[in-house]
Design a protein around this motif. Sequence first.
Motif, PDB file in Angstrom:
ATOM      1  N   PRO A 175     -12.572 -32.915 -63.471  1.00  0.00           N
ATOM      2  CA  PRO A 175     -12.112 -32.510 -62.443  1.00  0.00           C
ATOM      3  C   PRO A 175     -13.177 -32.549 -61.113  1.00  0.00           C
ATOM      4  N   PRO A 176     -14.468 -32.267 -61.628  1.00  0.00           N
ATOM      5  CA  PRO A 176     -15.657 -32.394 -60.387  1.00  0.00           C
ATOM      6  C   PRO A 176     -15.784 -33.611 -60.349  1.00  0.00           C
ATOM      7  N   ASN A 177     -15.636 -34.805 -60.972  1.00  0.00           N
ATOM      8  CA  ASN A 177     -15.812 -36.220 -60.637  1.00  0.00           C
ATOM      9  C   ASN A 177     -14.527 -36.570 -59.729  1.00  0.00           C
ATOM     10  N   LEU A 179     -13.602 -34.831 -57.092  1.00  0.00           N
ATOM     11  CA  LEU A 179     -13.935 -34.488 -55.681  1.00  0.00           C
ATOM     12  C   LEU A 179     -15.228 -35.487 -55.173  1.00  0.00           C
ATOM     13  N   ILE A 180     -16.100 -35.686 -56.189  1.00  0.00           N
ATOM     14  CA  ILE A 180     -17.146 -36.499 -55.922  1.00  0.00           C
ATOM     15  C   ILE A 180     -16.685 -37.890 -55.557  1.00  0.00           C
ATOM     16  N   GLY A 181     -15.631 -38.478 -56.150  1.00  0.00           N
ATOM     17  CA  GLY A 181     -14.996 -39.680 -55.853  1.00  0.00           C
ATOM     18  C   GLY A 181     -14.388 -39.637 -54.580  1.00  0.00           C
ATOM     19  N   LEU A 182     -13.578 -38.583 -54.181  1.00  0.00           N
ATOM     20  CA  LEU A 182     -13.177 -38.421 -52.947  1.00  0.00           C
ATOM     21  C   LEU A 182     -14.173 -38.641 -51.885  1.00  0.00           C
ATOM     22  N   TYR A 183     -15.350 -37.929 -52.278  1.00  0.00           N
ATOM     23  CA  TYR A 183     -16.477 -38.010 -51.264  1.00  0.00           C
ATOM     24  C   TYR A 183     -17.145 -39.383 -50.866  1.00  0.00           C
ATOM     25  N   TYR A 184     -17.162 -40.013 -52.176  1.00  0.00           N
ATOM     26  CA  TYR A 184     -17.637 -41.454 -52.055  1.00  0.00           C
ATOM     27  C   TYR A 184     -16.463 -42.545 -51.827  1.00  0.00           C
ATOM     28  N   ASP A 185     -15.426 -41.943 -51.086  1.00  0.00           N
ATOM     29  CA  ASP A 185     -14.231 -43.006 -50.627  1.00  0.00           C
ATOM     30  C   ASP A 185     -13.545 -43.869 -51.790  1.00  0.00           C
ATOM     31  N   GLU A 186     -13.646 -43.098 -52.853  1.00  0.00           N
ATOM     32  CA  GLU A 186     -12.634 -43.880 -53.844  1.00  0.00           C
ATOM     33  C   GLU A 186     -11.349 -43.921 -54.043  1.00  0.00           C
ATOM     34  N   ALA A 187     -11.081 -42.869 -52.942  1.00  0.00           N
ATOM     35  CA  ALA A 187      -9.411 -42.601 -52.676  1.00  0.00           C
ATOM     36  C   ALA A 187      -9.348 -41.621 -51.638  1.00  0.00           C
ATOM     37  N   GLN A 188      -8.204 -41.656 -50.885  1.00  0.00           N
ATOM     38  CA  GLN A 188      -8.136 -40.850 -49.598  1.00  0.00           C
ATOM     39  C   GLN A 188      -7.966 -39.268 -49.887  1.00  0.00           C
ATOM     40  N   ALA A 189      -7.443 -39.124 -51.078  1.00  0.00           N
ATOM     41  CA  ALA A 189      -7.165 -37.330 -51.702  1.00  0.00           C
ATOM     42  C   ALA A 189      -7.557 -37.346 -52.839  1.00  0.00           C
ATOM     43  N   SER A 190      -7.584 -36.039 -53.163  1.00  0.00           N
ATOM     44  CA  SER A 190      -7.951 -35.863 -54.504  1.00  0.00           C
ATOM     45  C   SER A 190      -7.180 -34.592 -55.157  1.00  0.00           C
ATOM     46  N   GLY A 191      -6.870 -34.500 -56.222  1.00  0.00           N
ATOM     47  CA  GLY A 191      -6.177 -33.499 -56.954  1.00  0.00           C
ATOM     48  C   GLY A 191      -7.089 -32.653 -57.953  1.00  0.00           C
ATOM     49  N   ALA A 192      -7.404 -31.218 -57.326  1.00  0.00           N
ATOM     50  CA  ALA A 192      -8.119 -30.437 -58.523  1.00  0.00           C
ATOM     51  C   ALA A 192      -7.952 -29.128 -58.332  1.00  0.00           C
ATOM     52  N   GLY A 193      -8.657 -28.198 -58.898  1.00  0.00           N
ATOM     53  CA  GLY A 193      -8.303 -26.507 -58.739  1.00  0.00           C
ATOM     54  C   GLY A 193      -8.795 -25.982 -57.371  1.00  0.00           C
ATOM     55  N   ASP A 194      -8.473 -25.152 -56.950  1.00  0.00           N
ATOM     56  CA  ASP A 194      -8.798 -24.733 -55.374  1.00  0.00           C
ATOM     57  C   ASP A 194     -10.035 -24.295 -55.512  1.00  0.00           C
ATOM     58  N   ILE A 195     -10.495 -23.760 -56.688  1.00  0.00           N
ATOM     59  CA  ILE A 195     -12.220 -23.202 -56.574  1.00  0.00           C
ATOM     60  C   ILE A 195     -13.203 -24.275 -56.628  1.00  0.00           C
ATOM     61  N   LEU A 199     -17.927 -24.877 -56.943  1.00  0.00           N
ATOM     62  CA  LEU A 199     -18.669 -25.147 -58.124  1.00  0.00           C
ATOM     63  C   LEU A 199     -20.112 -25.471 -57.782  1.00  0.00           C
ATOM     64  N   LYS A 200     -21.052 -25.073 -58.615  1.00  0.00           N
ATOM     65  CA  LYS A 200     -22.499 -25.789 -58.416  1.00  0.00           C
ATOM     66  C   LYS A 200     -22.471 -27.228 -58.615  1.00  0.00           C
ATOM     67  N   VAL A 201     -21.530 -27.634 -59.719  1.00  0.00           N
ATOM     68  CA  VAL A 201     -21.759 -29.087 -60.203  1.00  0.00           C
ATOM     69  C   VAL A 201     -21.190 -30.039 -59.184  1.00  0.00           C
ATOM     70  N   VAL A 202     -20.382 -29.376 -58.209  1.00  0.00           N
ATOM     71  CA  VAL A 202     -19.791 -30.166 -57.229  1.00  0.00           C
ATOM     72  C   VAL A 202     -20.886 -30.142 -55.847  1.00  0.00           C
ATOM     73  N   LYS A 203     -21.223 -28.878 -55.716  1.00  0.00           N
ATOM     74  CA  LYS A 203     -22.275 -28.510 -54.559  1.00  0.00           C
ATOM     75  C   LYS A 203     -23.504 -29.249 -54.582  1.00  0.00           C
ATOM     76  N   GLY A 204     -23.992 -29.516 -55.970  1.00  0.00           N
ATOM     77  CA  GLY A 204     -25.237 -30.067 -56.289  1.00  0.00           C
ATOM     78  C   GLY A 204     -25.127 -31.782 -56.063  1.00  0.00           C
ATOM     79  N   SER A 205     -23.667 -32.256 -55.986  1.00  0.00           N
ATOM     80  CA  SER A 205     -23.667 -33.743 -56.142  1.00  0.00           C
ATOM     81  C   SER A 205     -23.424 -34.127 -54.827  1.00  0.00           C
ATOM     82  N   VAL A 206     -22.729 -33.478 -53.922  1.00  0.00           N
ATOM     83  CA  VAL A 206     -22.130 -33.938 -52.472  1.00  0.00           C
ATOM     84  C   VAL A 206     -22.184 -32.718 -51.482  1.00  0.00           C
ATOM     85  N   ASP A 207     -22.246 -33.110 -50.564  1.00  0.00           N
ATOM     86  CA  ASP A 207     -22.109 -32.550 -49.118  1.00  0.00           C
ATOM     87  C   ASP A 207     -20.687 -31.874 -49.003  1.00  0.00           C
TER      88      ASP A 207
END
Length: 290
Positions: A175-177, A179-195, A199-207
């Motif tokens: 799941p964290p990946n 959102l990271i993939g969305l950030y780097y334009d691998e897709a136009q949308a992402s499906g994941a949990g609302d929180i 998470l630190k693992v996401v915040k620490g990887s992308v803006d």
Amino acid sequence: MLRWTGILLLVLASLLADALTLAPRAATQEPLTLGILPRRNATLTTELFTPLVEYLSKSLGREIQLVTSKDFDTFLQDVKDERFDIVHYNQFHYVRSSAQYRVIAHNREFDRNTVAGALYVKKDSGISRVEQLRGKTIIFGGGKDAMMSYILPRYLLLQAGLQPGDYREIFAKSPPNSLIGLYYDEAQASGAGDILIDLKVVKGSVDTSQLTHLAVTEQLLHLPWAVRRTMENEDAARIQALLIGLEASQEGLAILKQAQMTGIGIANDDSYAPHRRVIDQVMPPSQDRH
């Protein structure tokens, strides 16, 4: 409020007393197996849940064997084969195995008893409605068994009139990946949990300030804990009491913290009726690959 807190503590004390009284009989029984869904790798799963396993073993006077799985396919086959006496898995897994397993408890994480699924987009994407995802690529977290990162986002798409084939599906390893993939334009949308966005693992990887929720489902009860339906009622009750009683002691709070939980609450089959309704719409049993 204080009155109900006192009643809860008395109930927990009674159940735990019963568990200690019955412990000598348990010492002569076969070990119990505890299966944990592979939302993390096997090494980290073992690290997080070993203190809980040791606590249960000591309290029950009976060996508990922690079983980790290399991937979800292996884990789900083990669930299907009833390899586990106690199992911690996601809501989809429980719904599909409820004939073999009986739910007794649910996770509390980040002081929340519930979670929701969501669709995410980048803020500068120009996408403001789910219907605009027609023809777009959506990256989901994990696989088709993921409740928060696939089934619930798929439900949002169905609610907007989008059927499978109206968009392209791709999958990130976790799941964290997604959102990271969305950030780097691998897709136009992402499906994941609302929180997930917090998470630190996401915040620490992308803006994450560049990402936003496009749509969010209703809040649903968190990840379940279940036991085999063939387990004796008194054994199931003892295990349930030990799990929900963790918050009542400093030792228990430390065990919860190690497992990255803030508590464990009581649950039963009715608790997961809302999940069942969503699952049956998105993945009717006749289409269930498991």
